[in-house]
Motif scaffolding. Structure first.
Motif, PDB file in Angstrom:
ATOM      1  N   ASP A 165       0.825  -1.267   0.219  1.00 58.14           N
ATOM      2  CA  ASP A 165      -0.005   0.022   0.058  1.00 58.14           C
ATOM      3  C   ASP A 165       0.821   1.183   0.103  1.00 58.14           C
ATOM      4  O   ASP A 165       1.257   1.715   1.072  1.00 58.14           O
ATOM      5  N   PHE A 166       1.140   1.554  -1.077  1.00 59.10           N
ATOM      6  CA  PHE A 166       2.375   2.668  -1.082  1.00 59.10           C
ATOM      7  C   PHE A 166       1.801   4.110  -0.734  1.00 59.10           C
ATOM      8  O   PHE A 166       2.433   4.949  -0.398  1.00 59.10           O
ATOM      9  N   HIS A 167       0.516   4.244  -1.111  1.00 57.41           N
ATOM     10  CA  HIS A 167      -0.038   5.554  -0.787  1.00 57.41           C
ATOM     11  C   HIS A 167      -0.034   5.780   0.804  1.00 57.41           C
ATOM     12  O   HIS A 167       0.465   6.787   1.335  1.00 57.41           O
ATOM     13  N   ALA A 168      -0.504   4.758   1.492  1.00 58.84           N
ATOM     14  CA  ALA A 168      -0.442   4.697   3.189  1.00 58.84           C
ATOM     15  C   ALA A 168       1.081   4.667   3.599  1.00 58.84           C
ATOM     16  O   ALA A 168       1.275   5.419   4.378  1.00 58.84           O
TER      17      ALA A 168
ATOM     18  N   ALA B   3       8.447   4.468  -1.919  1.00 52.94           N
ATOM     19  CA  ALA B   3       7.073   4.519  -2.202  1.00 52.94           C
ATOM     20  C   ALA B   3       6.473   5.424  -3.590  1.00 52.94           C
ATOM     21  O   ALA B   3       5.820   5.053  -4.179  1.00 52.94           O
ATOM     22  N   LEU B   4       7.046   6.524  -3.592  1.00 52.52           N
ATOM     23  CA  LEU B   4       7.158   7.348  -4.711  1.00 52.52           C
ATOM     24  C   LEU B   4       7.413   6.748  -5.952  1.00 52.52           C
ATOM     25  O   LEU B   4       6.702   6.904  -7.038  1.00 52.52           O
ATOM     26  N   ALA B   5       8.677   5.979  -5.723  1.00 54.25           N
ATOM     27  CA  ALA B   5       8.948   5.366  -7.189  1.00 54.25           C
ATOM     28  C   ALA B   5       7.868   4.211  -7.639  1.00 54.25           C
ATOM     29  O   ALA B   5       7.718   4.053  -8.718  1.00 54.25           O
ATOM     30  N   GLU B   6       7.310   3.333  -6.474  1.00 55.50           N
ATOM     31  CA  GLU B   6       6.551   2.475  -6.893  1.00 55.50           C
ATOM     32  C   GLU B   6       5.240   2.939  -7.284  1.00 55.50           C
ATOM     33  O   GLU B   6       4.509   2.580  -7.982  1.00 55.50           O
TER      34      GLU B   6
END
Length: 295
Positions: free
Chosen positions: A41-44, A79-82
């Motif tokens: 959950d990259f946003h979280a 997370a931003l990269a994903e």
């Protein structure tokens, strides 16, 4: 969310031990890492990193604050990269460190490798040069790796051969303590680059400047593969198994305390040991009870 008992167990690693506020910040970092690795959950994960960085603005102890800030930035960058939001990574990092020369070396290395991987090395050209020109950074142990990646992943791909020669023979090269053999090899590579039409051919030769191994293919990819392997194996176990908390804590401790540098081949030894440890722990504690185990 992390259990209080686990966080308290790991406070003994720090000297002096962390305060209650710092333990909560460490819990946020652990949860951000969990959302990134286990649940994807990259946003979280990114929201937790921003929350942790906001709380850190009120932290007075600079040593602990600096390490936790770096940890939140490292997880946030991934997370931003994903999320395929890599164009905003550098600007986001600068929100925490304000000036390019204040970015920690390990985060600078990570950003160079990221923008190189997505084919946009020019984004890091100005920031890296400003970092290298800072007198305070020239005393750092990781100054030479940053100079090497600047040469190999920014200047050469952009065919800025004049600037590349300046890096090798000028003040930056002296501060980076390049040996005479390294200088000769680098200059040979720079000269050869002028007559080449592609970037890939010179990459394998250039990377031998770093004694002990190659950074191409990026150690970050090895770490990512390791984490994905751990994720698949953990999720194959039936039910909710708290064992992953220990693995997440171990990964965070390795990153923060041993200061793993994705651009240095020497880091692979520690990652290999961690990988072996996780495999042993899985085989002993989890694998016998996995529903996929063949009788």
């Amino acid at each position: 969310m992390s259990s209080p008992a686990m966080s308290e167990d790991f406070t003994a690693v720090f000297n002096p031990p962390m305060s209650t506020t710092q333990i909560k910040q460490f819990d946020i970092l652990e949860e951000a890492t969990e959302q990134l690795i286990l649940f994807q959950d990259f946003h979280a994960s990114f929201r937790l990193c921003e929350r942790g960085l906001d709380i850190l603005t009120h932290e007075e102890k600079e040593d602990v604050r600096g390490e936790l800030k770096a940890g939140f930035c490292i997880v946030g960058i991934q997370a931003l990269a994903e999320l395929n939001q890599w164009p905003g990574v550098l600007d986001w990092v600068l929100q925490s460190y304000e000036h390019q020369e204040n970015i920690p070396a390990k985060i600078m290395l990570m950003c160079i490798l990221l923008y190189s991987k997505v084919g946009e090395p020019k984004v890091m050209q100005e920031a890296t040069r400003a970092w290298l020109d800072s007198p305070s950074n020239r005393r750092l142990d990781r100054y030479r790796p940053v100079a090497e990646l600047y040469l190999l992943h920014i200047l050469l791909p952009l065919r800025l051969t004049d600037y590349a020669r300046e890096i090798v023979t000028g003040e930056v090269g002296s501060a980076a303590a390049f040996t005479e053999a390294q200088r000769r090899l680098a200059l040979t590579i720079i000269d050869d680059e002028s007559g080449k039409t592609g970037q890939d051919d010179n990459g394998d030769d250039a990377l031998v400047i770093t004694k002990g191994g190659s950074t191409k293919g990026s150690l970050l990819q090895k770490v990512e593969a390791l984490l994905k392997l751990s994720h698949r194996r953990l999720m194959s176990a039936s039910g909710s198994f708290p064992f992953h908390k220990l693995i997440l804590a171990a990964i965070i401790v390795y990153i923060l305390l041993l200061r793993l540098d994705p651009a240095l081949p020497s880091s692979f030894m520690w990652i290999s040991r961690l990988h072996q440890l996780l495999r042993q722990m899985w085989n002993v504690a989890v694998a016998p009870y996995s529903p996929t185990r063949k009788e």
